[in-house]
Motif scaffolding. Structure first.
Motif, PDB file in Angstrom:
ATOM      1  N   UNK A  96       0.831  -1.214   0.000  1.00 34.79           N
ATOM      2  CA  UNK A  96       0.000   0.000   0.000  1.00 34.79           C
ATOM      3  C   UNK A  96       0.861   1.258   0.000  1.00 34.79           C
ATOM      4  N   UNK A  97       1.932   1.239   0.752  1.00 38.02           N
ATOM      5  CA  UNK A  97       2.830   2.405   0.780  1.00 38.02           C
ATOM      6  C   UNK A  97       3.415   2.639  -0.618  1.00 38.02           C
ATOM      7  N   UNK A  98       3.760   1.571  -1.303  1.00 35.59           N
ATOM      8  CA  UNK A  98       4.317   1.729  -2.644  1.00 35.59           C
ATOM      9  C   UNK A  98       3.269   2.239  -3.632  1.00 35.59           C
ATOM     10  N   UNK A  99       2.020   1.802  -3.492  1.00 42.19           N
ATOM     11  CA  UNK A  99       0.946   2.328  -4.344  1.00 42.19           C
ATOM     12  C   UNK A  99       0.766   3.818  -4.071  1.00 42.19           C
ATOM     13  N   UNK A 100       0.788   4.209  -2.819  1.00 39.67           N
ATOM     14  CA  UNK A 100       0.687   5.627  -2.482  1.00 39.67           C
ATOM     15  C   UNK A 100       1.818   6.402  -3.129  1.00 39.67           C
ATOM     16  N   UNK A 101       3.003   5.828  -3.106  1.00 37.52           N
ATOM     17  CA  UNK A 101       4.192   6.492  -3.657  1.00 37.52           C
ATOM     18  C   UNK A 101       4.060   6.736  -5.155  1.00 37.52           C
ATOM     19  N   UNK A 102       3.337   5.876  -5.836  1.00 37.92           N
ATOM     20  CA  UNK A 102       3.132   6.035  -7.279  1.00 37.92           C
ATOM     21  C   UNK A 102       2.387   7.333  -7.601  1.00 37.92           C
ATOM     22  N   UNK A 121      -3.046   9.638  14.690  1.00 35.18           N
ATOM     23  CA  UNK A 121      -1.661  10.051  14.468  1.00 35.18           C
ATOM     24  C   UNK A 121      -1.507  10.398  12.992  1.00 35.18           C
ATOM     25  N   UNK A 122      -0.708  11.420  12.712  1.00 35.39           N
ATOM     26  CA  UNK A 122      -0.502  11.858  11.338  1.00 35.39           C
ATOM     27  C   UNK A 122       0.972  11.733  10.958  1.00 35.39           C
ATOM     28  N   UNK A 123       1.198  11.164   9.779  1.00 36.55           N
ATOM     29  CA  UNK A 123       2.543  10.994   9.227  1.00 36.55           C
ATOM     30  C   UNK A 123       2.543  11.470   7.783  1.00 36.55           C
ATOM     31  N   UNK A 124       3.715  11.781   7.283  1.00 35.89           N
ATOM     32  CA  UNK A 124       3.844  11.967   5.837  1.00 35.89           C
ATOM     33  C   UNK A 124       4.233  10.615   5.243  1.00 35.89           C
ATOM     34  N   UNK A 125       3.986  10.462   3.969  1.00 36.01           N
ATOM     35  CA  UNK A 125       4.401   9.239   3.285  1.00 36.01           C
ATOM     36  C   UNK A 125       5.920   9.071   3.394  1.00 36.01           C
ATOM     37  N   UNK A 126       6.635  10.163   3.329  1.00 39.14           N
ATOM     38  CA  UNK A 126       8.098  10.107   3.447  1.00 39.14           C
ATOM     39  C   UNK A 126       8.539   9.515   4.788  1.00 39.14           C
ATOM     40  N   UNK A 127       7.806   9.817   5.846  1.00 39.67           N
ATOM     41  CA  UNK A 127       8.136   9.262   7.161  1.00 39.67           C
ATOM     42  C   UNK A 127       7.920   7.746   7.199  1.00 39.67           C
ATOM     43  N   UNK A 128       6.889   7.264   6.510  1.00 44.25           N
ATOM     44  CA  UNK A 128       6.577   5.836   6.540  1.00 44.25           C
ATOM     45  C   UNK A 128       7.260   5.047   5.424  1.00 44.25           C
ATOM     46  N   UNK A 129       7.797   5.751   4.439  1.00 41.49           N
ATOM     47  CA  UNK A 129       8.487   5.079   3.332  1.00 41.49           C
ATOM     48  C   UNK A 129       9.720   5.898   2.942  1.00 41.49           C
ATOM     49  N   UNK A 130      10.721   5.932   3.821  1.00 45.87           N
ATOM     50  CA  UNK A 130      11.921   6.731   3.526  1.00 45.87           C
ATOM     51  C   UNK A 130      12.732   6.119   2.387  1.00 45.87           C
ATOM     52  N   UNK A 132      12.385   6.157  -0.759  1.00 48.61           N
ATOM     53  CA  UNK A 132      11.491   5.382  -1.612  1.00 48.61           C
ATOM     54  C   UNK A 132      11.883   5.410  -3.086  1.00 48.61           C
ATOM     55  N   UNK A 133      11.343   4.455  -3.804  1.00 46.48           N
ATOM     56  CA  UNK A 133      11.501   4.320  -5.247  1.00 46.48           C
ATOM     57  C   UNK A 133      10.206   4.773  -5.889  1.00 46.48           C
ATOM     58  N   UNK A 134      10.312   5.703  -6.829  1.00 44.49           N
ATOM     59  CA  UNK A 134       9.101   6.218  -7.471  1.00 44.49           C
ATOM     60  C   UNK A 134       9.256   6.335  -8.969  1.00 44.49           C
ATOM     61  N   UNK A 135       8.226   6.847  -9.638  1.00 44.91           N
ATOM     62  CA  UNK A 135       8.237   6.923 -11.089  1.00 44.91           C
ATOM     63  C   UNK A 135       9.434   7.681 -11.651  1.00 44.91           C
ATOM     64  N   UNK A 136       9.886   8.693 -10.932  1.00 47.29           N
ATOM     65  CA  UNK A 136      11.032   9.481 -11.424  1.00 47.29           C
ATOM     66  C   UNK A 136      12.314   8.661 -11.488  1.00 47.29           C
ATOM     67  N   UNK A 137      12.385   7.561 -10.773  1.00 47.01           N
ATOM     68  CA  UNK A 137      13.564   6.705 -10.816  1.00 47.01           C
ATOM     69  C   UNK A 137      13.681   5.964 -12.144  1.00 47.01           C
ATOM     70  N   UNK A 138      12.605   5.876 -12.883  1.00 46.42           N
ATOM     71  CA  UNK A 138      12.598   5.145 -14.151  1.00 46.42           C
ATOM     72  C   UNK A 138      12.830   6.049 -15.353  1.00 46.42           C
ATOM     73  N   UNK A 139      12.966   7.350 -15.140  1.00 45.60           N
ATOM     74  CA  UNK A 139      13.155   8.277 -16.254  1.00 45.60           C
ATOM     75  C   UNK A 139      14.590   8.305 -16.712  1.00 45.60           C
TER      76      UNK A 139
END
Length: 139
Positions: A96-102, A121-130, A132-139
């Motif tokens: 789920x974290x990876x889907x959010x990252x997309x 409790x509130x977190x940023x995605x960056x806090x829960x998935x430091x 991370x690998x995202x679409x920009x990594x494939x460019x």
């Protein structure tokens, strides 16, 4: 965002737990995903006797949104707990974290783990998935 808007989002996630199909784990999860436009997409976990075919509440909400052409999101509320127990802070799984990252900016997308409208409790995605690998990594 106004506090009342957050409470409404938490209430939607809590309500979605009632739609959960969890005959195997008996762990019900509800999610409410807010798009940048303010539109809300909800989801619940849907289990399957072939465990790999199950789907988490968070992904259900994201897939509903994406299937309707929405790709820009502000935050998600996740609620979860056992059928016969108290609610827990139900943190999203790795998939789920990876889907959010997309679809989300890790620095600004909020993940809210709620037991109630007053206990969350509130977190940023960056806090829960430091790191991370995202679409920009494939460019």
């Amino acid at each position: 965002m106004a506090e009342k808007d957050l409470k409404k989002l938490i209430e939607k996630a809590l309500d979605m737990r009632n739609s959960s199909y969890a005959p195997y784990s008996h762990y019900r999860v509800g999610a409410a995903l807010e798009a940048a436009s303010g539109q809300i997409f909800t989801g619940c976990n849907v289990e399957n006797s072939s465990y790999g075919a199950a789907n988490c509440a968070e992904r259900t909400a994201f897939f509903k949104a994406v299937s309707e052409g929405v790709h820009d999101f502000r935050r998600i509320v996740i609620t979860g707990g056992a059928d016969d127990g108290e609610l827990q802070y139900a943190s999203p799984c790795g998939i789920c974290r990876q889907v959010m990252r997309e679809f989300c900016d890790p620095a600004t997308f909020e993940i809210i783990l709620a037991k109630s409208t007053e206990d969350y409790k509130t977190y940023t995605l960056e806090q829960l998935l430091p790191e991370s690998f995202g679409p920009e990594n494939l460019l």
